[in-house]
Design a protein around this motif. Structure first.
Motif, PDB file in Angstrom:
ATOM      1  N   ILE A 131       0.805  -1.164  -0.085  1.00  0.00           N
ATOM      2  CA  ILE A 131       0.097   0.043  -0.121  1.00  0.00           C
ATOM      3  C   ILE A 131       1.120   1.190  -0.074  1.00  0.00           C
ATOM      4  O   ILE A 131       2.096   1.224  -0.032  1.00  0.00           O
ATOM      5  CB  ILE A 131      -0.811   0.133   1.281  1.00  0.00           C
ATOM      6  N   SER A 135      -1.338   5.391   3.506  1.00  0.00           N
ATOM      7  CA  SER A 135      -2.457   4.368   3.607  1.00  0.00           C
ATOM      8  C   SER A 135      -1.605   3.592   5.054  1.00  0.00           C
ATOM      9  O   SER A 135      -2.858   3.363   5.815  1.00  0.00           O
ATOM     10  CB  SER A 135      -2.703   3.564   2.697  1.00  0.00           C
ATOM     11  N   ARG A 138      -2.186   5.859   8.085  1.00  0.00           N
ATOM     12  CA  ARG A 138      -3.697   5.826   8.640  1.00  0.00           C
ATOM     13  C   ARG A 138      -3.873   4.539   9.359  1.00  0.00           C
ATOM     14  O   ARG A 138      -4.545   4.603  10.350  1.00  0.00           O
ATOM     15  CB  ARG A 138      -4.494   6.064   7.431  1.00  0.00           C
ATOM     16  N   LYS A 139      -3.300   3.588   9.024  1.00  0.00           N
ATOM     17  CA  LYS A 139      -3.397   2.352   9.611  1.00  0.00           C
ATOM     18  C   LYS A 139      -2.705   2.421  10.907  1.00  0.00           C
ATOM     19  O   LYS A 139      -3.416   1.874  12.089  1.00  0.00           O
ATOM     20  CB  LYS A 139      -2.850   1.053   8.742  1.00  0.00           C
TER      21      LYS A 139
END
Length: 316
Positions: A131, A135, A138-139
């Motif tokens: 990813i 991203s 954010r995880k």
């Protein structure tokens, strides 16, 4: 299909499969001793740095408890299966709201039999990678702020208590049947801490690490084990061993969980014998065939290697 005897001699397999009851007991004791020791560190020297350190140590050791329960699901902790299953539930997994008895068939008959194939029940955990860095960021934020844990545990509790249309008594009975282990073990942890006069540690340094850093290391473990492996049909390349220094073993990869390739090749081998299996494979020249990474930083860099969308593409 991988045949262990095509690589390992009978004597090597006998040695690798040998269980140590004392070693298993020591690892369980060690996990809990580290957890309570980290709490004691904060009590003795209460400040933001010791709180952060305790949160990291305890969150990682909670993963350690899950790893030991995983070994128990394979019957690898104790030769006596009643003792093995007691250790894999009441002494480890129940405290984390896990269910080894439900996990065992799903994991052994599903994940190990169909590793990285379309029937692999864990395929959804690894398929999205790589990813983008944004991203991944954010995880990580969702993990460290408790959002991931809240979403997962709220769903687990809802499922445990059944459908809202069911009678309340039936829902309570169902919920107790599914969650009694978690309720009892966490009540015992709370009682132990309350008896020492430090009941608040249950929330501050058991629940909080579990809801935050523990989720992050679970994600890192999942990524490292199977994501972005080069050949889904090769048992030496559809899973990964990640080298771990002492700090990574303490905070990300407790109890030899980083030797995941060896675990898949030899799932009847206790976790503490996996490093020796790795050494044998290297000595026999299998190193170039094996999917390995030099560390978890390298794995995460690979996982976040997808190029970011351009501003125009993102707006489209």
């Amino acid at each position: 299909m991988f045949q262990a005897r095509s690589v390992f001699s009978d004597d090597e397999l006998l040695m690798l499969k040998r269980k140590s009851q004392w070693r298993a007991a020591w690892m369980i004791f060690h996990a809990w001793a580290v957890i309570f020791g980290a709490m004691a560190m904060f009590v003795l020297w209460p400040n933001p740095l010791t709180f952060i350190a305790a949160t990291l140590i305890i969150g990682a050791r909670q993963l350690g408890l899950a790893i030991l329960s995983h070994d128990a699901s394979h019957g690898l902790l104790f030769s006596n299966m009643k003792v093995n299953d007691f250790a894999g539930t009441w002494l480890t997994d129940y405290a984390l709201f896990g269910d080894m008895y439900a996990y065992r068939p799903y994991h052994v008959a599903g994940h190990h039999r169909f590793t990285q194939q379309k029937n692999d029940p864990d395929l959804g955990l690894t398929a999205p990678f790589p990813i983008t860095r944004s991203s991944m960021r954010r995880k990580v934020i969702r993990d460290l702020t408790g959002q991931t844990a809240y979403k997962q545990k709220a769903a687990l509790i809802r499922r445990a208590f059944g459908n809202a249309s069911m009678p309340a008594s039936q829902r309570l009975a169902m919920g107790w049947k599914r969650l009694h282990g978690a309720i009892v073990t966490n009540a015992i942890i709370f009682a132990i801490l309350a008896a020492t006069g430090h009941w608040f540690l249950f929330f501050a340094l058991w629940v909080f690490p579990y809801m935050t850093f523990h989720e992050l290391v679970v994600r890192i473990r999942s990524i490292a084990e199977h994501s972005m492996t080069p050949d889904n049909d090769d048992p030496m390349r559809n899973t990964r061993t990640t080298h771990a220094n002492w700090l990574m073993r303490a905070l990300v990869a407790p109890y030899f969980v980083n030797y995941h390739l060896e675990h898949h090749l030899l799932m009847a081998v206790p976790c503490y014998n996996l490093p020796r299996a790795h050494e044998i494979l290297l000595a026999k020249g299998y190193g170039p065939r094996m999917e390995t990474q030099p560390g978890y930083a390298a794995v995460l860099a690979l996982a976040a290697s997808m190029p970011e969308l351009s501003q125009m593409q993102a707006a489209a």
